[in-house]
Design a protein around this motif. Structure first.
Motif, PDB file in Angstrom:
ATOM      1  N   THR A 116      43.730 -38.257  48.813  1.00 13.11           N
ATOM      2  CA  THR A 116      44.800 -37.806  49.685  1.00 13.11           C
ATOM      3  C   THR A 116      46.123 -38.230  49.072  1.00 13.11           C
ATOM      4  OG1 THR A 116      44.692 -39.848  50.997  1.00 13.11           O
ATOM      5  CG2 THR A 116      43.388 -37.968  51.770  1.00 13.11           C
ATOM      6  N   HIS A 127      53.681 -33.423  58.381  1.00 13.20           N
ATOM      7  CA  HIS A 127      52.632 -33.487  59.403  1.00 13.20           C
ATOM      8  C   HIS A 127      53.210 -33.380  60.807  1.00 13.20           C
ATOM      9  CE1 HIS A 127      49.792 -35.536  62.141  1.00 13.20           C
ATOM     10  NE2 HIS A 127      48.862 -34.978  61.382  1.00 13.20           N
ATOM     11  N   THR A 137      48.960 -31.057  56.985  1.00 13.71           N
ATOM     12  CA  THR A 137      48.302 -32.252  56.493  1.00 13.71           C
ATOM     13  C   THR A 137      48.086 -32.094  54.995  1.00 13.71           C
ATOM     14  OG1 THR A 137      47.180 -32.646  58.595  1.00 13.71           O
ATOM     15  CG2 THR A 137      46.255 -33.721  56.643  1.00 13.71           C
ATOM     16  N   THR A 157      46.793 -33.052  51.155  1.00 15.56           N
ATOM     17  CA  THR A 157      45.630 -33.635  50.484  1.00 15.56           C
ATOM     18  C   THR A 157      45.988 -33.910  49.037  1.00 15.56           C
ATOM     19  OG1 THR A 157      44.755 -31.481  49.794  1.00 15.56           O
ATOM     20  CG2 THR A 157      44.094 -32.285  51.957  1.00 15.56           C
ATOM     21  N   ASP A 169      47.790 -28.370  50.938  1.00 15.08           N
ATOM     22  CA  ASP A 169      47.426 -28.648  52.327  1.00 15.08           C
ATOM     23  C   ASP A 169      45.906 -28.582  52.467  1.00 15.08           C
ATOM     24  OD1 ASP A 169      46.716 -25.966  52.373  1.00 15.08           O
ATOM     25  OD2 ASP A 169      48.478 -25.322  53.504  1.00 15.08           O
ATOM     26  N   GLU A 170      45.424 -28.751  53.682  1.00 16.02           N
ATOM     27  CA  GLU A 170      43.982 -28.790  53.901  1.00 16.02           C
ATOM     28  C   GLU A 170      43.294 -27.478  53.547  1.00 16.02           C
ATOM     29  OE1 GLU A 170      42.834 -31.954  57.289  1.00 16.02           O
ATOM     30  OE2 GLU A 170      43.994 -30.240  58.031  1.00 16.02           O
TER      31      GLU A 170
END
Length: 252
Positions: free
Chosen positions: A92, A180, A186, A188, A224-225
């Protein structure tokens, strides 16, 4: 204003203590020295350079204030060990402030530049946006215990961060926390490329290095995710204050 024999204005003489400081910086940056090594005593330097000992002390004091040297009452003056250990295998993304705190330091930053610009071909390719797409670009100078150690320039697709302004980044706000909390993004871990570069005049001035001095260069692509790139960042790091580390165990 003084002039030379040809009538050309004479260049102001560099103070002797600055010349000695540059000599010591070149000395400790050479292959013969490593973090933790003791440098010659002030007396030895004064004799070697045919300089006043108090002038040498002023040069050494300046390097101590810059965080490049540290004094020990019993073992003399040593080259400062790296103050920031940056992970290279994190799954992350970690903000630089968190990394500094994890190492026991106090982070600080100064916003140097903020603008909206058009993506060049290379940046567009990395961020998966069309060439000429609008980007938010900003540059920050980071410090550890008030000592500058890196300059980071970030590129983000503007349509992913509507309303992002310079004021949002001037109070030490974490970029990833902001992504966020405000935008629901979010982050990574992403691709990290580490290499050696050479600083320009601006980078040298901000990091207290000589123009053209070697630096540690980090290029980071954060996603991002969903795997969509959200930030392309380049980081210019002081080679005596930063190391890159891995936490993965494996065969050598």
């Amino acid at each position: 204003m003084s002039t030379d024999a040809t009538g050309t204005p004479a260049q102001p003489r560099v103070p002797v203590w600055l010349e000695i400081r540059r000599y010591i910086q070149d000395l400790i940056a050479g292959p013969g020295y490593a973090p933790g090594d003791r440098i010659p005593s002030e007396r030895a330097l004064a004799e070697q350079l045919a300089a006043n000992r108090m002038t040498v002390r002023k040069a050494v004091d300046s390097l101590v204030a810059m965080g490049l040297l540290e004094r020990n009452g019993t073992s003399g003056t040593r080259i400062t060990a790296p103050r920031v250990a940056r992970p290279v295998d994190a799954h992350t993304s970690q903000g630089i402030a968190r990394i500094v705190r994890a190492g026991g330091g106090t982070p600080g930053n100064k916003l140097l530049h903020f603008e909206q610009a058009r993506a060049t071909g290379k940046i567009a390719e990395r961020l998966h946006v069309p060439e000429g797409a609008e980007l938010v670009v900003f540059r920050r100078l980071w410090t550890v215990n008030d000592t500058p150690f890196c300059i980071e320039t970030s590129h983000l697709p503007a349509d992913r961060v509507p309303g992002l302004a310079a004021e949002d980044l001037m109070a030490g706000q974490s970029l990833y926390g902001l992504l966020h909390d405000r935008y629901g993004i979010t982050t990574t871990g992403g691709e990290r490329l580490i290499g050696i570069g050479f600083c320009n005049d601006m980078e040298a001035r901000l990091l207290h290095l000589k123009p053209g001095a070697a630096i540690l260069l980090l290029r980071l692509l954060v996603s991002d995710e969903a795997g969509r790139p959200i930030e392309y960042m380049t980081s210019v790091n002081h080679p005596q204050l930063v190391v890159f580390r891995t936490t993965k165990a494996g065969a050598i």
